[in-house]
Write a protein that holds these residues in place. Sequence first.
Motif, short mmCIF file in Angstrom:
data_model
loop_
_atom_site.label_atom_id
_atom_site.label_comp_id
_atom_site.label_asym_id
_atom_site.label_seq_id
_atom_site.Cartn_x
_atom_site.Cartn_y
_atom_site.Cartn_z
N ILE A 137 -1.40 -1.86 13.25
CA ILE A 137 -0.61 -2.56 12.14
C ILE A 137 -1.63 -2.33 11.15
O ILE A 137 -1.13 -2.20 9.85
CB ILE A 137 -0.49 -3.99 12.74
CG1 ILE A 137 0.76 -4.17 13.74
CG2 ILE A 137 0.27 -4.99 11.39
CD1 ILE A 137 0.77 -5.52 14.22
N ALA A 138 -2.92 -2.70 11.34
CA ALA A 138 -3.77 -2.53 10.06
C ALA A 138 -4.02 -1.49 9.47
O ALA A 138 -3.78 -1.15 8.28
CB ALA A 138 -5.31 -3.03 10.59
N LEU A 139 -3.53 -0.25 10.28
CA LEU A 139 -3.65 1.06 9.79
C LEU A 139 -2.16 1.26 8.90
O LEU A 139 -2.19 1.86 7.66
CB LEU A 139 -3.44 2.22 10.70
CG LEU A 139 -3.63 3.68 10.27
CD1 LEU A 139 -4.95 3.81 9.68
CD2 LEU A 139 -3.40 4.51 11.47
N ARG A 140 -1.23 0.82 9.11
CA ARG A 140 0.15 0.65 8.33
C ARG A 140 -0.13 -0.05 7.06
O ARG A 140 0.48 0.14 5.99
CB ARG A 140 1.33 0.15 8.98
CG ARG A 140 1.49 0.94 10.33
CD ARG A 140 2.54 0.51 11.31
NE ARG A 140 4.04 0.17 10.54
CZ ARG A 140 5.10 -0.31 11.08
NH1 ARG A 140 4.85 -0.81 12.25
NH2 ARG A 140 6.11 -0.37 10.51
N ILE A 141 -0.81 -1.22 7.30
CA ILE A 141 -0.90 -2.05 5.76
C ILE A 141 -2.25 -1.36 5.01
O ILE A 141 -2.30 -1.69 3.79
CB ILE A 141 -1.29 -3.56 6.32
CG1 ILE A 141 -0.16 -4.04 7.09
CG2 ILE A 141 -1.72 -4.23 5.18
CD1 ILE A 141 -0.70 -5.34 7.83
N PHE A 142 -3.01 -0.28 5.40
CA PHE A 142 -4.15 -0.06 4.74
C PHE A 142 -3.77 0.46 3.33
O PHE A 142 -4.47 0.29 2.24
CB PHE A 142 -4.79 1.22 5.68
CG PHE A 142 -6.15 1.46 5.06
CD1 PHE A 142 -7.26 0.83 5.55
CD2 PHE A 142 -6.52 2.59 4.15
CE1 PHE A 142 -8.39 1.01 5.18
CE2 PHE A 142 -7.76 2.90 3.93
CZ PHE A 142 -8.63 2.28 4.35
N PRO A 143 -2.65 1.08 3.10
CA PRO A 143 -2.53 1.30 1.51
C PRO A 143 -2.26 0.27 0.90
O PRO A 143 -2.76 0.50 -0.48
CB PRO A 143 -1.16 2.27 1.72
CG PRO A 143 -1.00 2.80 3.17
CD PRO A 143 -1.62 1.70 4.09
N LEU A 144 -1.71 -0.70 1.19
CA LEU A 144 -1.53 -1.91 0.38
C LEU A 144 -2.89 -2.72 0.42
O LEU A 144 -3.07 -3.14 -0.60
CB LEU A 144 -0.69 -3.11 1.14
CG LEU A 144 -0.47 -4.33 0.24
CD1 LEU A 144 0.20 -4.27 -1.04
CD2 LEU A 144 0.40 -5.45 1.18
N SER A 145 -3.78 -2.66 1.17
CA SER A 145 -4.80 -2.99 1.28
C SER A 145 -5.80 -2.54 0.09
O SER A 145 -6.83 -3.11 -0.39
CB SER A 145 -5.64 -3.07 2.51
OG SER A 145 -5.20 -3.70 3.60
N LEU A 146 -5.70 -1.04 -0.11
CA LEU A 146 -6.30 -0.45 -1.14
C LEU A 146 -6.00 -0.95 -2.23
O LEU A 146 -6.84 -1.18 -3.21
CB LEU A 146 -6.25 1.04 -1.08
CG LEU A 146 -6.66 1.94 0.25
CD1 LEU A 146 -6.31 3.39 0.14
CD2 LEU A 146 -8.48 1.97 0.07
N ILE A 147 -4.71 -1.16 -2.53
CA ILE A 147 -4.20 -1.98 -3.89
C ILE A 147 -4.74 -3.27 -4.19
O ILE A 147 -5.47 -3.59 -5.04
CB ILE A 147 -2.83 -1.87 -3.98
CG1 ILE A 147 -1.97 -0.34 -3.89
CG2 ILE A 147 -2.32 -2.52 -4.93
CD1 ILE A 147 -0.69 -0.49 -3.70
N PHE A 148 -4.93 -4.10 -2.84
CA PHE A 148 -5.32 -5.31 -2.93
C PHE A 148 -7.01 -5.27 -3.27
O PHE A 148 -7.46 -6.26 -4.18
CB PHE A 148 -5.34 -5.92 -1.54
CG PHE A 148 -6.08 -7.32 -1.26
CD1 PHE A 148 -5.44 -8.45 -1.81
CD2 PHE A 148 -7.04 -7.49 -0.84
CE1 PHE A 148 -6.22 -9.59 -1.62
CE2 PHE A 148 -7.86 -8.57 -0.52
CZ PHE A 148 -7.22 -9.96 -1.03
N VAL A 149 -7.93 -4.38 -2.64
CA VAL A 149 -9.20 -4.27 -3.06
C VAL A 149 -9.21 -3.85 -4.69
O VAL A 149 -10.24 -4.47 -5.26
CB VAL A 149 -9.68 -3.21 -2.40
CG1 VAL A 149 -11.03 -2.95 -2.80
CG2 VAL A 149 -10.02 -3.91 -0.95
#
Length: 391
Positions: A137-149
């Motif tokens: 799940i973390a891998l699927r969310i990773f693109p959004l996490s890049l934006i969040f960072v």
Amino acid sequence: RKKKRKPTMVCSENISYITGVIATYWAVSITMVYLNKFLMTNDEVSIPAPLFITWYQCIITSFICYVAGYFGDRAQKQILSGASSNDAAGLYSKLSTVDLDSSISGVVNGAASNGLIPNRQPGFISQFPKATYKPSIALRIFPLSLIFVGMITFNNLCLSHVQVSFYNVARSLTIVFNIFLSWMILGIRSSVKTVSCLIIVIFGFYIGCQGELNYSTIGTNCGVISSLFVSLNSIYTKKILPIVDDNHWKLTFYNNMNACMILFPFVYYYEMDFVLLGHVEQLNSGSFWLMITFAGCLGFMIGIVTVLQIKATSPLCHNFSGTGKALVQSMAAFYIWKNEPTAYGVAGIFVVLGGSLLYTYVKMNENSSTLHVHHMKPMSDIESSSTNEER
């Protein structure tokens, strides 16, 4: 017989509650901005290392999500303790996917009315799901996490370089990017009224920049980039949420856990020597760690008080409150931080916030009309509050 409470008493309690929620939102939000500014600019007490501070605050938020999820999971199990095993399994699955405690109340009340569980009201803590980190799940969310960072990093970089009084102006182009990206990515066109509001905001941004005596090109550019990431975050959050059962708290946990891993290499490369070798005294100071930890707690609390304020009032009132808070925050900065005001600088603040407020009003009216005509869902809390994104 118990005496019924008079309507005026109930109304008075309602007003007191709403006032308390709004006051808490203002206090948490303003304190968070001021404290972060202090942490990132005062090298006597703190360490002016924005990446390190951002990384540490993500660790704190992840930890709070885990602890809140642990107690939330226990609270949900206590609610379901009177149900049969099969019923409890089904209800627990529902409880773990809802986001707000009002939704939890709906699930629990429905189950209680059907005799599945005892009639018991859930507490506030029961809205937090159990925090589990699954790599898939973390891998699927990773693109959004890049934006969040990108959003939180450039926000803190902006705050570290610009005056607090100019901070809201530097980050005022969020709604401009909202409209542009909604058109480019989602194909949503905007009305003439909405575009007119954007012109007002852009004009306010321009005169605000002209009136800033301690203008920082780096800080302003970071503010603009942060605004871009805020808009991208609001758009892609809606796409990613179904992965975590439409639960914002689960998404918060995954985003912050991913952010810890994304930020660490940058902290190590750009700031580790500066932090470890240049600020040994601060690292050994309990007051420094207390302040930076408290700032991390405020970052988590702002999410809670934002939800509470929207629930106690409405998305529109939340935006009005956020605009008023931003005005007080900017005006108070002239006194607290000794920022020298100018006519153009003050005018820029009022024009930017006035345009943002007008934009909110126009969008809410347009969404209300669409709801009545096409029976569509109203504007979500993410859209309605994106102009006041703090963290």
